[in-house]
Every structure is written in C-alpha cells, then in structure tokens.
Design an enzyme around this catalytic site. Sequence first.
Site, PDB file in Angstrom:
ATOM      1  N   GLY A   7       0.825  -1.199   0.000  1.00  0.00           N
ATOM      2  CA  GLY A   7       0.000   0.000   0.000  1.00  0.00           C
ATOM      3  C   GLY A   7       0.858   1.248   0.000  1.00  0.00           C
ATOM      4  N   ASN A  81       1.186  -2.409   5.325  1.00  0.00           N
ATOM      5  CA  ASN A  81       0.364  -1.214   5.465  1.00  0.00           C
ATOM      6  C   ASN A  81      -0.948  -1.277   4.695  1.00  0.00           C
ATOM      7  OD1 ASN A  81      -0.118   1.895   5.695  1.00  0.00           O
ATOM      8  ND2 ASN A  81       0.008   1.506   3.484  1.00  0.00           N
ATOM      9  N   SER A 133      -4.942   0.939  14.070  1.00  0.00           N
ATOM     10  CA  SER A 133      -5.670   2.207  14.130  1.00  0.00           C
ATOM     11  C   SER A 133      -6.066   2.481  15.565  1.00  0.00           C
ATOM     12  CB  SER A 133      -6.926   2.143  13.258  1.00  0.00           C
ATOM     13  OG  SER A 133      -7.800   3.231  13.538  1.00  0.00           O
ATOM     14  N   TYR A 146     -13.787  -2.679  10.070  1.00  0.00           N
ATOM     15  CA  TYR A 146     -12.454  -2.072  10.146  1.00  0.00           C
ATOM     16  C   TYR A 146     -11.849  -2.267  11.534  1.00  0.00           C
ATOM     17  CZ  TYR A 146      -8.744   1.404   9.668  1.00  0.00           C
ATOM     18  OH  TYR A 146      -7.519   2.040   9.628  1.00  0.00           O
ATOM     19  N   ALA A 148     -12.609  -4.501  13.856  1.00  0.00           N
ATOM     20  CA  ALA A 148     -12.310  -5.911  14.105  1.00  0.00           C
ATOM     21  C   ALA A 148     -11.041  -6.341  13.379  1.00  0.00           C
ATOM     22  CB  ALA A 148     -13.491  -6.777  13.668  1.00  0.00           C
ATOM     23  N   LYS A 150      -8.458  -4.487  12.514  1.00  0.00           N
ATOM     24  CA  LYS A 150      -7.257  -3.894  13.097  1.00  0.00           C
ATOM     25  C   LYS A 150      -6.949  -4.480  14.476  1.00  0.00           C
ATOM     26  CE  LYS A 150      -6.056  -1.315   9.692  1.00  0.00           C
ATOM     27  NZ  LYS A 150      -4.822  -1.647   8.934  1.00  0.00           N
TER      28      LYS A 150
END
Length: 239
Positions: A7, A81, A133, A146, A148, A150
């Site tokens: 990424g 990433n 995050s 999102y 869950a 991270k």
Amino acid sequence: MRAVVTGGTAGLGRYIAEGFLQAGAQVVCGARGEGQSGELVKRYGEFVHYHPADVREPASVDGLMTEAADRFGGVDIVVANAGITRNGTVRRLSPEHWRDVMSTNVDGVFHTVQAALPHLERGGGGTILTLSSAMTGRIAPGASAYVASKAAVEAFTRCCAVEFAGRRVRVNCLSPGILTVGMGAAVCADERLRAAYWPRLLAGRAGTPQEAVNAAVFLVSPAASYVNGQVVQVDGGLL
C-alpha cells in the site's frame, strides 16, 4: 537498508515509503495501482521501485518480496500497510463488504508477513511493521469490520513477535490516530466529525503524516532494537 511497503503508493503508505527513502533506504512499493509512486521515482530515482501486488493473493505477495530481494539484494524491512475500510452498522453491513475488509486487512497482513520471513531470515534478521488504528480502542458506530480487522492485526503482531524472536526479526505495530491523510482526511473534512473528535484530542488537532512517519522510521531502525511486540499509538492523546 532495503524496505518493502505494501500500500506504498497512496495515503500514509506513500509517506512512509518516502520517509524511508529520506533515511537512506531503498524501497519497493507494492500496491494494486501505481498511485503516487511516479512522484517518488522522479525524486529518488533508482532507490525506489513500484511493483504491482495484491496482498489478498499469496502468490502476488511472494512475487513482491522476490522482486525486492532481486532488485536490491535482499530485504531488511517490511511494512504491512495495505488496508481498506467499508462503513456500515453490523445490521446493515453486507457480507461482501465484511469479507473485503478482512481479506485485505487481516489476510493481507498474514500473507505479507509469511512471504517476508524467509527473506528477512536469509539476511540475518530484520524488522516488520504492521499498521493498526486508534479506533481499536475507541469504537465508533458503523466501523465494525475495520475495527475488528485492526484488532486482529494487533494480536497477530504480538504472536509474530514471540514466534520470530529467535530468528532475529522484530515485529511491532504502528497505530495512528486521526491524520490529515488517508482515512483520517474524511474526518478532517467533515465539520460534524471535527466537532465530535477535536475536543477529545489532547493535541487539539489532527496529526500530520510526517508525525506518523517519524514513529515508523524509529520503529524499524536500530534505535528501536529493544522495542518488540508493541503497539505504538501516535494519536495526539486521543481520549
């Protein structure tokens, strides 16, 4: 030093790639699209290279690591990433969107780390940095997939640190808060969200990409040789 950043052609990944380049590293940016990699090539020439890669596919990530090792003679640093988000409450989130997030954010990190390990070992060790995050500890409605994903990345990072310690490979996780780039840019642009979040930021503002990059560069450097298995939050004191 020779680094791979998944990424690495857009958002925070692009800034991390440039931070490594400024620190003297050679960098391969792996992503599904070229994004802003052309700008990096113009600035840093042969020190940076874009290679198409889809972290959801193990063979694609294997090819990325092989390309980096062949081009620069090895791999010392890997940054997992690449990530996406799909918003929606649990009641309304589609199974397809849930799978999209998990296949990129969780499976993708697993594929990246698994593909990287033989190359890092071959060079006598190295460092892996995953991306989480601040939302994992400060839940927001509509972000279940999102958050869950991270949280899984953080737990996976700690497991890898334990398993790889005897292989001279350190594994840490960078957990940014609200930044002015990437997914945080939407928060910065939304007056309602700013009103909700800014009073909870001890810094009183969103973070810059460079502030997150500074932490990333530290975590993969020899200066952090005694830092392992940690989730390092760079969030401006988000309450």
